[in-house]
Design a protein around this motif. Structure first.
Motif, short mmCIF file in Angstrom:
data_model
loop_
_atom_site.label_atom_id
_atom_site.label_comp_id
_atom_site.label_asym_id
_atom_site.label_seq_id
_atom_site.Cartn_x
_atom_site.Cartn_y
_atom_site.Cartn_z
N UNK A 30 81.48 -34.76 -4.80
CA UNK A 30 80.03 -34.85 -4.60
C UNK A 30 79.62 -35.47 -3.29
N UNK A 31 80.50 -35.40 -2.29
CA UNK A 31 80.17 -35.97 -0.98
C UNK A 31 80.97 -35.21 0.08
N UNK A 32 80.61 -35.44 1.33
CA UNK A 32 81.31 -34.78 2.42
C UNK A 32 82.73 -35.29 2.56
N UNK A 33 83.67 -34.39 2.79
CA UNK A 33 85.07 -34.81 2.90
C UNK A 33 85.37 -35.43 4.26
N UNK A 34 84.50 -35.20 5.24
CA UNK A 34 84.71 -35.78 6.56
C UNK A 34 83.45 -36.52 6.95
N UNK A 35 83.34 -37.76 6.53
CA UNK A 35 82.13 -38.54 6.72
C UNK A 35 82.22 -39.47 7.92
N UNK A 36 83.15 -39.22 8.85
CA UNK A 36 83.29 -40.08 10.02
C UNK A 36 82.03 -40.01 10.86
N UNK A 37 81.60 -41.14 11.47
CA UNK A 37 80.40 -41.13 12.32
C UNK A 37 80.56 -40.14 13.46
N UNK A 38 79.49 -39.46 13.80
CA UNK A 38 79.51 -38.51 14.90
C UNK A 38 78.32 -38.79 15.81
N UNK A 39 78.57 -38.68 17.11
CA UNK A 39 77.50 -38.81 18.08
C UNK A 39 76.60 -37.58 17.98
N UNK A 40 75.31 -37.81 18.16
CA UNK A 40 74.39 -36.67 18.11
C UNK A 40 74.50 -35.86 19.40
N UNK A 41 74.44 -36.52 20.53
CA UNK A 41 74.60 -35.82 21.81
C UNK A 41 73.36 -35.06 22.21
#
Length: 374
Positions: free
Chosen positions: A168-179
């Motif tokens: 029930x959640x994203x498997x890759x929840x690492x922070x990402x820069x918006x850019x």
């Protein structure tokens, strides 16, 4: 078959029963100029070989052809690895969800305008595997073979789909820069490609960089252009419980993406990035090159708001008969400089001085010698 399949054990047992048995094929379809152009609109590949009849008439095939990537438009090729012979309603995504893992493609001949085409899909294998963020998953592999109406095989696609318990959640929840946000449409129009100028194998060296392909920021517009342009304009007969947007498998809605598809937000179709990678290679090789094979794996999701560029470099070049064969490494990189997809392509290139076409046969009908019978 059980009423509802909610465990990997049940799914594996039922899926395995249908291995090696082809699915009932969909109807034959005729490749039209409108279909070929719609696909190129959907993926953002404005190569004139696929869109401009006057240009194509003077080019290698002397008529419009479809992009090698357009096999995904003939048939997406994922059904044998997503469901096999199981009815989709028996496997709720809220219990067991999926992620596209990767694909291996071998092309055998071009897709000509006027061809009638059809695909045969067959579930091939199922294995268990532990992954970085998924402790236990099933890797389901399917084979899709594409044919024209002469019975000639156009291409063979093998793809892998991951099936696993939905958290029930994203498997890759690492922070990402918006850019920086970059509108993709002008990039399509400004793209330069080799085109009619031949790329000879003798002019290629290991380490050569391919001209970067900027795809801009991935938006819902880009998602829907691919869903409706490259894949299908049909409306959905039913949608996932948390989905409102249709035509993209529920992936356009952030809540549905998280709860049903284990993604942290609205996300792309995996083969959408494959089409970008194929475009990078075909733009580089020009009209006289032949894309023979392509292999790629998805490493991270491409979420709405990510900004993407496609890069490649030559990793091998060797003579092969009268031609040369080049190996090219290709990747999609996002605004955080993270590689989301990586793969390789094999390209056949002419040698210097090769005969590139029958100029007499395809000369314009301006004048002709008058024979005995006129």
């Amino acid at each position: 078959m059980t009423a509802t399949i909610t465990t990997l054990d049940e799914f594996e047992r039922e899926f395995r029963d249908g291995l090696g048995v082809p699915l009932t094929p969909r109807a034959w379809r005729t490749v039209t100029p409108e279909w070929v152009q719609r696909f190129s609109d959907g993926v953002g590949d404005y190569n004139p070989l696929y869109r401009d009849e006057e240009y194509a008439d003077e080019a290698r095939f002397h008529q419009l052809v479809a992009s090698p990537a357009s096999i995904f438009s003939i048939n997406f090729g994922a059904m044998p690895s997503i469901w096999g012979h199981l009815a989709p309603g028996y496997v709720p995504m809220s219990a067991l969800t999926i992620l596209y893992g990767g694909a291996r493609i071998q092309w055998h001949r071009p897709i000509w305008v006027g061809d009638r085409v059809r695909a045969i899909e067959t579930p091939e294998s199922i294995t268990r595997k532990a992954l970085r963020q998924i402790p236990e998953a099933l890797v389901c592999t399917g084979r899709t073979e594409y044919f024209n109406h002469r019975g000639e095989k156009i291409a063979t696609l093998h793809n892998d789909m991951l099936r696993f318990a939905n958290q029930g959640r994203g498997v890759d929840a690492a922070p990402r820069e918006v850019g920086e946000q970059i509108a993709p449409d002008p990039l399509v129009w400004s793209r330069e490609r080799r085109g009619a100028a031949p790329l000879y194998g003798t002019d290629v060296a290991v380490g050569d960089e391919l001209p970067e392909l900027a795809k801009g920021t991935f938006t819902r517009t880009e998602l829907y252009l691919f869903a409706h342009g490259a894949l299908s304009t049909k409306r959905a007969a039913k949608v996932a419980p948390r989905a409102v947007d249709v035509g993209a498998g529920g992936r356009a809605g952030p809540e549905c993406a998280r709860k049903e598809r284990a993604q942290e937000g609205s996300f792309d179709f995996g083969p959408q990035r494959f089409c970008w990678m194929i475009q990078l290679v075909t733009d580089w090789m020009g009209d006289q090159g032949t894309l023979e094979s392509f292999t790629a794996r998805l490493h991270r999701p491409n979420i709405v708001g990510d900004t993407n560029r496609v890069q490649g470099r030559v990793t091998g070049i060797r003579p092969d008969g009268d031609d040369f064969v080049a190996e090219v490494a290709v990747e999609v990189v996002n605004q955080s400089d993270a590689t989301t997809t990586a793969g390789t392509a094999t390209v056949r290139l002419p040698s210097g001085g090769a005969d590139l076409g029958n100029e007499i046969l395809f000369t314009k009908d301006v004048a002709s010698n008058v024979g005995m019978y006129g």
